[in-house]
Write a protein that holds these residues in place. Structure first.
Motif: not given
Length: 247
Positions: A139-147, A154-158
């Motif tokens: 989930e972290i990787w997906k947010r870093l690379t896609k968003r 990313a952690l705040e969103q999660i």
């Protein structure tokens, strides 16, 4: 010198003289095995035990049996250590381990206890440090690379989405200590270092899972120590049936 002599013409005494522990240590033969004691769960204890090949071979079979027949204990990993619930589960596993040990005549009480403890250690590590961390890293990787956002964002969103309640303390620690390179950040960097930003999500998830199971440091247990001993003995041509070695 034994060099150039066919293996079938070498006896155990010749090999011992040619490749004494002192000579092997002098050439750093064992450096990959004992240079870093942190590779093993209980290094000092392992080094102090001298067991026969028959015992070592039986230990590996017993460990395999325990891993299969007490696999059920994985369902109770969420119980707090020391809680009445966990004590009951642990006692049940111990009784079963003793019953299984009756079929292995070379198993001492200490060895049987070590198998049970190492099995619980392996199960806990796989559950908490692999299976639970795997989806969080993705989930972290997906947010870093896609968003295209930061690790912290990313952690705040999660956290806001409450996706991983059991990882809440870990996530909060990272958010509260932005100046520290935390274990979670180190784990993430290790597991995604070879994955490009353009990698499709399905492939990214697969690669992260592979990295979690192959790259994260896990201390080795007595059964793995035994396999190293046997590997060394075979490599230098020792008679396994007549040899008791340590590394």
């Amino acid at each position: 010198m034994a060099q150039g002599v066919p293996m079938d013409e070498l006896d155990d005494m010749t090999l011992r003289k040619e490749y004494s522990p002192e000579a092997l240590e002098e050439t750093y033969y064992f450096s990959d095995y004992d240079h870093d004691g942190t590779r093993y769960l209980d290094w000092e204890k392992y080094c102090s035990w001298f067991t026969t090949y028959e015992t070592d071979e039986e230990y590996l079979k017993y460990f395999e049996e325990i891993s299969k027949k007490i696999k059920w204990i994985k369902r109770y990993m969420e119980f707090e250590r020391g809680s009445p619930e966990w004590i009951e589960v642990e006692a049940r596993g111990f009784r079963q381990a003793v019953e299984i040990a009756l079929d292995f005549p070379h198993m001492s009480f200490d060895l049987a206890l070590t198998v049970r403890s190492d099995h619980i250690f392996n199960t806990r590590f796989d559950h908490f440090d692999r299976e639970e961390i795997d989806p969080l890293l993705f989930e972290i990787w997906k947010r870093l690379t896609k968003r295209k956002i930061t690790f912290r964002q990313a952690l705040e969103q999660i956290q806001q989405e409450n996706m991983f309640p059991r990882q809440e303390k870990c996530i909060q620690f990272v958010l509260d200590n932005s100046s520290i390179y935390t274990r979670l950040q180190s784990t993430f960097d290790t597991c995604v270092e070879d994955i490009s930003d353009e990698t499709p999500e399905d492939e990214g998830r697969r690669l992260i899972t592979m990295a979690v199971w192959s790259k994260l440091h896990k201390e080795k247990t007595w059964n793995e120590y035994i396999m190293r001993k046997i590997e060394i003995a075979k490599h230098i041509g020792l008679d396994l049936q007549a040899t008791c070695i340590r590394i």
